[in-house]
Enzyme design. Structure first.
Site, PDB file in Angstrom:
ATOM      1  N   TYR A 186       0.836  -1.203   0.000  1.00 43.27           N
ATOM      2  CA  TYR A 186       0.000   0.000   0.000  1.00 43.27           C
ATOM      3  C   TYR A 186       0.870   1.251   0.000  1.00 43.27           C
ATOM      4  O   TYR A 186       2.053   1.221   0.354  1.00 43.27           O
ATOM      5  CB  TYR A 186      -0.944   0.013   1.203  1.00 43.27           C
ATOM      6  CG  TYR A 186      -0.278   0.191   2.545  1.00 43.27           C
ATOM      7  CD1 TYR A 186      -0.103   1.466   3.089  1.00 43.27           C
ATOM      8  CD2 TYR A 186       0.173  -0.903   3.284  1.00 43.27           C
ATOM      9  CE1 TYR A 186       0.503   1.635   4.326  1.00 43.27           C
ATOM     10  CE2 TYR A 186       0.779  -0.741   4.521  1.00 43.27           C
ATOM     11  CZ  TYR A 186       0.940   0.532   5.039  1.00 43.27           C
ATOM     12  OH  TYR A 186       1.541   0.691   6.262  1.00 43.27           O
ATOM     13  N   CYS A 187       0.257   2.366  -0.422  1.00 38.12           N
ATOM     14  CA  CYS A 187       0.906   3.670  -0.402  1.00 38.12           C
ATOM     15  C   CYS A 187      -0.181   4.723  -0.191  1.00 38.12           C
ATOM     16  O   CYS A 187      -1.315   4.386   0.139  1.00 38.12           O
ATOM     17  CB  CYS A 187       1.686   3.918  -1.691  1.00 38.12           C
ATOM     18  SG  CYS A 187       0.668   3.860  -3.187  1.00 38.12           S
ATOM     19  N   THR A 188       0.120   5.988  -0.395  1.00 46.05           N
ATOM     20  CA  THR A 188      -0.836   7.052  -0.085  1.00 46.05           C
ATOM     21  C   THR A 188      -2.041   7.051  -1.017  1.00 46.05           C
ATOM     22  O   THR A 188      -3.187   7.034  -0.567  1.00 46.05           O
ATOM     23  CB  THR A 188      -0.149   8.427  -0.141  1.00 46.05           C
ATOM     24  OG1 THR A 188       1.014   8.412   0.677  1.00 46.05           O
ATOM     25  CG2 THR A 188      -1.100   9.515   0.335  1.00 46.05           C
TER      26      THR A 188
END
Length: 281
Positions: A181-183
């Site tokens: 996951y990331c922003t």
């Protein structure tokens, strides 16, 4: 009270004339009073732009007039102040810089399987899943998902080296289930494509990133702990996407995004206190 709509978006598609697109796109944004940053590269478009709602709609319509960008999707949030100082449209080699030559054409790269926000917390709680936060240290120190591995990278370009060391150190099997996951999702397009490229068979990514998870779930399962760093003058938001005020651990002044990005080890310090810490460490 004045209200601003902020949209974040990306789309991987070959834009052979991306250099020619810059001036027209910038003129559109300036004409409509928008502020933010849009990145253009051969591999596509990536941006965050804020303004009044009607002008944002006009901007999105303008972008999607290009048939290559008709599939553009975006996420919306709202704030009572303009979170950007100026409007910039920049030409780049990559719209998100991993620095992996094998991923130059993302249209033909196999990426991780999308996981809807509503299904995310149950996936990462599984014992047979390793969850990796692809963000940088100054971001992860503010908040992250439970059970996640923090690579503690300073720059996204460091991610490949971290993966190689992690595989060797922990003897990680290519059969291992990996959730990433990331922003906002764009870094996971590159990082999951990289993981697939080097041989991992079961790779998943949070669709739309942390921001989409907040929008869709409000963190009702409590899988997220802390706040989320954002790349604008809000600095960080809570699970309700409300801006929070981060204060320097040393002098209690309010810090900004540049402060956090430039302080080693992800500590919440203003630039002045950060320089003193670096000087005497």
């Amino acid at each position: 009270m004045e209200k601003f709509t902020l949209v974040t978006f990306y789309h991987f598609v070959q834009l052979e004339n991306y250099e020619d697109m810059r001036d027209e796109l910038l003129s559109c944004c300036i004409e409509k009073g928008l502020k933010g940053t849009v990145l253009l590269a051969l591999e596509g478009i990536n941006g965050s732009v804020a303004g009044h709602d009607g002008e944002i709609r006009d901007f999105l319509d303008f972008v999607r007039r290009d048939e290559r960008l008709r599939g553009l999707e975006w996420k919306e949030s709202y704030t009572n102040f303009q979170p950007f100082q100026e409007m910039k449209v920049r030409l780049k080699k990559e719209i998100v810089a991993l620095g992996c030559a094998e991923l130059e054409n993302m249209e033909i790269c196999e990426t991780g399987e999308y996981v809807e926000p509503e299904d995310w917390s149950s996936l990462i709680a599984r014992e047979d899943v390793k969850t990796i936060d692809t963000r940088n240290l100054y971001e992860t120190k503010l908040g992250r998902f439970k059970y996640s591995i923090d690579p503690e990278t300073i720059n996204f370009r460091d991610f490949q080296e971290w993966v190689r060391k992690w595989i060797e150190k922990d003897n990680v099997s290519m059969e291992q289930k990996i959730a990433m996951y990331c922003t906002g999702g764009v870094r996971c397009e590159k990082s999951t494509a990289y993981m697939k490229r080097i041989g991992f068979k079961n790779v998943y990514q949070l669709k739309g990133g942390i921001i989409n998870y907040f929008l869709k779930t409000k963190n009702k399962d409590g899988a997220w702990v802390g706040d989320c760093f954002v790349f604008d003058d809000r600095v960080a938001v809570n699970v309700d996407l409300e801006p929070i005020q981060l204060k320097c651990l040393e002098c209690s002044c309010v810090v900004n995004t540049d402060d956090l990005k430039n302080i080693p080890r992800g500590r919440v310090l203003c630039s002045g206190c950060g320089q003193n810490t670096t000087r005497f460490s």
